[in-house]
Design a protein around this motif. Structure first.
Motif, PDB file in Angstrom:
ATOM      1  N   THR A  90       0.863  -1.178   0.000  1.00  0.00           N
ATOM      2  CA  THR A  90       0.000   0.000   0.000  1.00  0.00           C
ATOM      3  C   THR A  90       0.895   1.222   0.000  1.00  0.00           C
ATOM      4  O   THR A  90       1.732   1.384   0.887  1.00  0.00           O
ATOM      5  N   ASN A  93      -2.808   5.916  -1.702  1.00  0.00           N
ATOM      6  CA  ASN A  93      -4.127   5.326  -1.912  1.00  0.00           C
ATOM      7  C   ASN A  93      -4.070   4.177  -2.922  1.00  0.00           C
ATOM      8  O   ASN A  93      -5.095   3.674  -3.354  1.00  0.00           O
ATOM      9  N   GLN A  94      -2.855   3.773  -3.296  1.00  0.00           N
ATOM     10  CA  GLN A  94      -2.668   2.766  -4.333  1.00  0.00           C
ATOM     11  C   GLN A  94      -2.171   1.445  -3.751  1.00  0.00           C
ATOM     12  O   GLN A  94      -1.506   1.423  -2.716  1.00  0.00           O
ATOM     13  N   PHE A  95      -2.506   0.382  -4.443  1.00  0.00           N
ATOM     14  CA  PHE A  95      -1.904  -0.919  -4.188  1.00  0.00           C
ATOM     15  C   PHE A  95      -1.017  -1.258  -5.372  1.00  0.00           C
ATOM     16  O   PHE A  95      -1.394  -1.033  -6.523  1.00  0.00           O
TER      17      PHE A  95
ATOM     18  N   ARG B  95     -11.935  -1.138   0.785  1.00  0.00           N
ATOM     19  CA  ARG B  95     -11.085  -0.664   1.875  1.00  0.00           C
ATOM     20  C   ARG B  95     -11.817   0.431   2.630  1.00  0.00           C
ATOM     21  O   ARG B  95     -12.496   1.274   2.028  1.00  0.00           O
ATOM     22  N   THR B 100      -5.161   0.840   5.787  1.00  0.00           N
ATOM     23  CA  THR B 100      -4.266   0.314   4.759  1.00  0.00           C
ATOM     24  C   THR B 100      -4.633  -1.112   4.366  1.00  0.00           C
ATOM     25  O   THR B 100      -4.026  -1.693   3.483  1.00  0.00           O
TER      26      THR B 100
END
Lengths: 107, 113
Positions: A90, A93-95, B95, B100
């Motif tokens: 992470t 806000n991105q994976f 989410r 996270t």
């Protein structure tokens, strides 16, 4: 170059062997995830960690923030551990996902 | 706590046909993701929603793919018309805002023949 690199890409082990899968990343992260994906496609989250080490049953995950590296260990491997293991991070806000390690444990 | 629900689990269609996938995220999760995972590759983000607004759809092939999350809860992803290279697992994840940790659905395995 991918933000997340995994090795090995494929792994075959005999039942009972100790297994290690490695993950390196190049972005700043708030958390690292180890995911398990079985042939049907669904993904299960095994661990989420941001420092140190976590253990769940025969699975152990470690992370070294300074080296931007994580490992997933499986002790006393079993055929039911056969799956694809994916490292993801992470970042904001991105994976970002690795391409996965396909593990086959032979009886 | 119920997980992320996706349907159908499997779908086989002919090329040029249309298909739609549905995702119901965990209650209260504002962020919803659709990923495409081609065999042997990691998941690739198609679109990210924050409530009912699109945050990132830069990798969505907009000539054939569309997605919506009208009420900020469940979402649909549509492919029209499908191509052979669209064969993949389509994953939905959600989410909680500020967290996270993501939760993934079981995925929809699409085969285009």
């Amino acid at each position: 170059k991918n933000e997340v690199e995994q090795s090995p890409q494929n792994l075959t082990a005999q039942e009972g062997e100790f297994i290690t899968i490695n993950c390196s990343y190049s972005v700043g992260i708030s958390a690292l995830h180890w995911l398990q994906q079985h042939p049907g496609g669904g993904i299960v989250s095994l661990f989420m960690l941001s420092s140190g080490k976590k253990k769940h049953g025969r699975l152990i995950a470690t992370i070294n923030i300074q080296e931007k590296h994580s490992s997933l260990h499986i002790t006393a491997s079993h055929p039911r551990d056969s799956a694809v293991y994916i490292c993801a991070v992470t970042s904001g806000n991105q994976f970002y996902f690795g391409t996965g390690t396909s593990l086959t444990v032979i009886p | 706590e119920a997980g992320v629900a996706q349907s159908p689990r499997y779908k086989i269609i002919e090329k040029r046909q249309s298909v739609a996938f549905w995702c119901n995220p965990i209650s209260g999760h504002a962020t919803l993701y659709w990923y495409q995972q081609i065999l042997g590759q990691g998941p690739k983000l198609l679109i990210q929603f924050q409530n009912n607004g699109v945050v990132d759809d830069s990798q969505l092939p907009k000539d054939r793919f569309s997605a919506e999350r009208l009420k900020g809860v469940d979402s649909t992803l549509k492919i029209q018309p499908a191509k052979l290279e669209d064969s993949a697992v389509y994953l939905c994840a959600s989410r909680l805002q500020g967290s996270t940790e993501a939760f993934f659905g079981q995925g929809t395995r699409l085969t285009v023949v």
